[in-house]
Design a protein around this motif. Structure first.
Motif, PDB file in Angstrom:
ATOM      1  N   LYS A 191     -62.073 -42.322  28.436  1.00  0.00           N
ATOM      2  CA  LYS A 191     -62.570 -43.617  28.891  1.00  0.00           C
ATOM      3  C   LYS A 191     -61.468 -44.665  28.849  1.00  0.00           C
ATOM      4  O   LYS A 191     -61.281 -45.435  29.814  1.00  0.00           O
ATOM      5  CB  LYS A 191     -63.743 -44.062  28.011  1.00  0.00           C
ATOM      6  N   GLU A 192     -60.730 -44.697  27.749  1.00  0.00           N
ATOM      7  CA  GLU A 192     -59.613 -45.640  27.637  1.00  0.00           C
ATOM      8  C   GLU A 192     -58.547 -45.335  28.675  1.00  0.00           C
ATOM      9  O   GLU A 192     -57.947 -46.251  29.263  1.00  0.00           O
ATOM     10  CB  GLU A 192     -59.011 -45.579  26.231  1.00  0.00           C
ATOM     11  N   PHE A 193     -58.313 -44.042  28.920  1.00  0.00           N
ATOM     12  CA  PHE A 193     -57.316 -43.670  29.920  1.00  0.00           C
ATOM     13  C   PHE A 193     -57.744 -44.132  31.307  1.00  0.00           C
ATOM     14  O   PHE A 193     -56.921 -44.623  32.095  1.00  0.00           O
ATOM     15  CB  PHE A 193     -57.094 -42.154  29.930  1.00  0.00           C
ATOM     16  N   THR A 194     -59.029 -43.982  31.642  1.00  0.00           N
ATOM     17  CA  THR A 194     -59.536 -44.415  32.952  1.00  0.00           C
ATOM     18  C   THR A 194     -59.339 -45.919  33.128  1.00  0.00           C
ATOM     19  O   THR A 194     -58.946 -46.383  34.214  1.00  0.00           O
ATOM     20  CB  THR A 194     -61.022 -44.058  33.095  1.00  0.00           C
ATOM     21  N   GLU A 195     -59.585 -46.686  32.079  1.00  0.00           N
ATOM     22  CA  GLU A 195     -59.385 -48.134  32.151  1.00  0.00           C
ATOM     23  C   GLU A 195     -57.916 -48.479  32.377  1.00  0.00           C
ATOM     24  O   GLU A 195     -57.590 -49.344  33.201  1.00  0.00           O
ATOM     25  CB  GLU A 195     -59.898 -48.788  30.858  1.00  0.00           C
ATOM     26  N   LYS A 196     -57.052 -47.796  31.649  1.00  0.00           N
ATOM     27  CA  LYS A 196     -55.620 -48.032  31.828  1.00  0.00           C
ATOM     28  C   LYS A 196     -55.170 -47.595  33.224  1.00  0.00           C
ATOM     29  O   LYS A 196     -54.335 -48.256  33.857  1.00  0.00           O
ATOM     30  CB  LYS A 196     -54.823 -47.259  30.764  1.00  0.00           C
ATOM     31  N   LEU A 197     -55.733 -46.468  33.708  1.00  0.00           N
ATOM     32  CA  LEU A 197     -55.364 -45.971  35.028  1.00  0.00           C
ATOM     33  C   LEU A 197     -55.694 -46.985  36.112  1.00  0.00           C
ATOM     34  O   LEU A 197     -54.888 -47.224  37.023  1.00  0.00           O
ATOM     35  CB  LEU A 197     -56.090 -44.645  35.283  1.00  0.00           C
ATOM     36  N   ASN A 198     -56.886 -47.578  36.022  1.00  0.00           N
ATOM     37  CA  ASN A 198     -57.298 -48.571  37.020  1.00  0.00           C
ATOM     38  C   ASN A 198     -56.463 -49.843  36.948  1.00  0.00           C
ATOM     39  O   ASN A 198     -56.298 -50.548  37.944  1.00  0.00           O
ATOM     40  CB  ASN A 198     -58.782 -48.914  36.837  1.00  0.00           C
ATOM     41  N   GLU A 199     -55.919 -50.137  35.755  1.00  0.00           N
ATOM     42  CA  GLU A 199     -55.027 -51.302  35.640  1.00  0.00           C
ATOM     43  C   GLU A 199     -53.663 -51.013  36.244  1.00  0.00           C
ATOM     44  O   GLU A 199     -53.089 -51.865  36.935  1.00  0.00           O
ATOM     45  CB  GLU A 199     -54.859 -51.663  34.152  1.00  0.00           C
ATOM     46  N   ILE A 200     -53.167 -49.794  35.974  1.00  0.00           N
ATOM     47  CA  ILE A 200     -51.819 -49.449  36.458  1.00  0.00           C
ATOM     48  C   ILE A 200     -51.828 -49.145  37.954  1.00  0.00           C
ATOM     49  O   ILE A 200     -50.945 -49.595  38.705  1.00  0.00           O
ATOM     50  CB  ILE A 200     -51.272 -48.234  35.674  1.00  0.00           C
ATOM     51  N   LEU A 201     -52.827 -48.351  38.391  1.00  0.00           N
ATOM     52  CA  LEU A 201     -52.926 -47.970  39.807  1.00  0.00           C
ATOM     53  C   LEU A 201     -54.282 -48.411  40.333  1.00  0.00           C
ATOM     54  O   LEU A 201     -55.242 -47.642  40.368  1.00  0.00           O
ATOM     55  CB  LEU A 201     -52.783 -46.451  39.948  1.00  0.00           C
ATOM     56  N   PRO A 202     -54.412 -49.664  40.751  1.00  0.00           N
ATOM     57  CA  PRO A 202     -55.694 -50.139  41.292  1.00  0.00           C
ATOM     58  C   PRO A 202     -56.085 -49.351  42.538  1.00  0.00           C
ATOM     59  O   PRO A 202     -55.219 -48.910  43.301  1.00  0.00           O
ATOM     60  CB  PRO A 202     -55.414 -51.611  41.627  1.00  0.00           C
ATOM     61  N   LYS A 203     -57.374 -49.194  42.752  1.00  0.00           N
ATOM     62  CA  LYS A 203     -57.861 -48.445  43.925  1.00  0.00           C
ATOM     63  C   LYS A 203     -57.626 -49.236  45.204  1.00  0.00           C
ATOM     64  O   LYS A 203     -57.671 -50.447  45.205  1.00  0.00           O
ATOM     65  CB  LYS A 203     -59.353 -48.153  43.773  1.00  0.00           C
TER      66      LYS A 203
END
Length: 341
Positions: free
Chosen positions: A329-341
């Motif tokens: 879950k934390e990784f998904t949040e970080k992923l969306n911050e680093i690589l926005p859709k």
């Protein structure tokens, strides 16, 4: 009964382990004691250097120079007294010759003027109680007559004396400054060495913890990597690449917008990310273009943190991004911050 027998067989192994641990603790304590003693000795050495360089040595040099000047002054006064007392034809021409001879010996201008030398000679005669008072008065009058013929002090000589004093002061201050700078550099060097040794010690202890991690933690690591990959697959704009066809030595490779990303996932219990992990990752990233992600849940050792920083400064085509998370879950949040859709 069987449990008792089993425990009895394990008892020697337990005793051996306890003995070994106690020996290791004693060795470590002895090592720490010597390390701390060395550090304290170095600090004391710095203070001794400051004392010698800032106070003792300049003071000793100044006292030594003053002693030389004092001896030269006494010798000149004694010579002038003898000439004045014994030679009724003593003239002013003889005095500069005596002074110049002492200047050659001292290798610097004599600090007393001719008038000062004659005045101190008068004082010396007055203090000499073995000479009758009438004779002392006669000698003083003779000196006064010579003093009356003295030319005015040469301004150049006065300037030279002032310049010489300033030069001596600057020599003392230069010695002090050099000492202080040397001590500061020594303290910095000792601190850096102490820090480097401490970081190496921490790295060794971390490697031991990592090697002795149990099977359960390794299973958590596989699950951690699997959850990260699943989080990436949920993104339609991300393509997971088959790393077996590209290269080995990395956990996940994916692409987005024609850019490749390389992920190294590490799930640890008590240990931190050590040099072994960084060296493997750095070796894999050699000649790669894109971005590397180091995803971890604990922390980095000081040496790894420094080497990752150096790696990012030296490499322009690829760098390492640090992502600290504990679950998908934390990784998904970080992923969306680093690589926005």
């Amino acid at each position: 009964m069987g449990r008792f027998v089993s425990s009895t067989y394990k008892l020697p192994a337990i005793i051996t382990n306890l003995t070994r641990n106690r020996q290791n603790m004693n060795t470590k304590t002895l090592k720490d004691w010597f390390t701390n003693f060395g550090t304290v000795f170095s600090i004391l050495g710095f203070f001794v250097t400051i004392y010698l360089g800032v106070w003792y040595v300049p003071s000793w040099l100044q006292e030594s120079q003053n002693e030389k000047i004092k001896n030269a002054e006494n010798e000149i006064l004694q010579s002038v007294k003898e000439l004045v007392y014994a030679d009724s034809t003593f003239t002013l021409k003889e005095l500069p010759t005596l002074v110049h001879a002492k200047e050659i010996t001292l290798k610097q201008p004599f600090p007393l003027s001719l008038n000062d030398i004659l005045t101190k000679t008068e004082e010396s005669f007055m203090e000499d109680k073995f000479i009758p008072l009438t004779k002392r008065k006669e000698l003083i009058n003779k000196i006064e007559e010579i003093k009356s013929k003295l030319p005015k002090e040469n301004k150049t000589q006065i300037d030279n004396l002032k310049a010489e004093k300033k030069e001596n002061i600057w020599k003392i201050w230069l010695s002090i400054i050099v000492t202080i700078v040397s001590v500061i550099l020594g303290i910095i060097s000792t601190y850096l060495k102490f820090k480097a040794d401490k970081d190496k010690d921490a790295e060794i202890q971390n490697e031991i913890q990592e090697i002795t991690s149990d099977k359960e933690i390794r299973e958590y690591g596989y699950e951690f990597e699997k959850n990260i990959e699943e989080a990436l697959r949920k993104r339609s704009d991300i393509t997971i690449l088959d790393k077996d066809n590209i290269d080995k030595g990395i956990d996940i490779i994916f692409s987005k917008a024609n850019k490749q990303y390389f992920i190294e996932a590490k799930y640890l219990n008590r240990s931190k990310i050590g040099l072994n992990t960084f060296h493997q990752l750095a070796h894999f990233l050699k000649d790669k273009i894109g971005e590397a992600w180091l995803v971890y849940n604990t922390d980095l050792t000081p040496l790894v943190a420094q080497q990752i920083c150096d790696f990012n400064k030296e490499n322009k085509q690829i760098n390492i991004r640090l992502i600290r998370v504990t679950n998908s879950k934390e990784f998904t949040e970080k992923l969306n911050e680093i690589l926005p859709k």
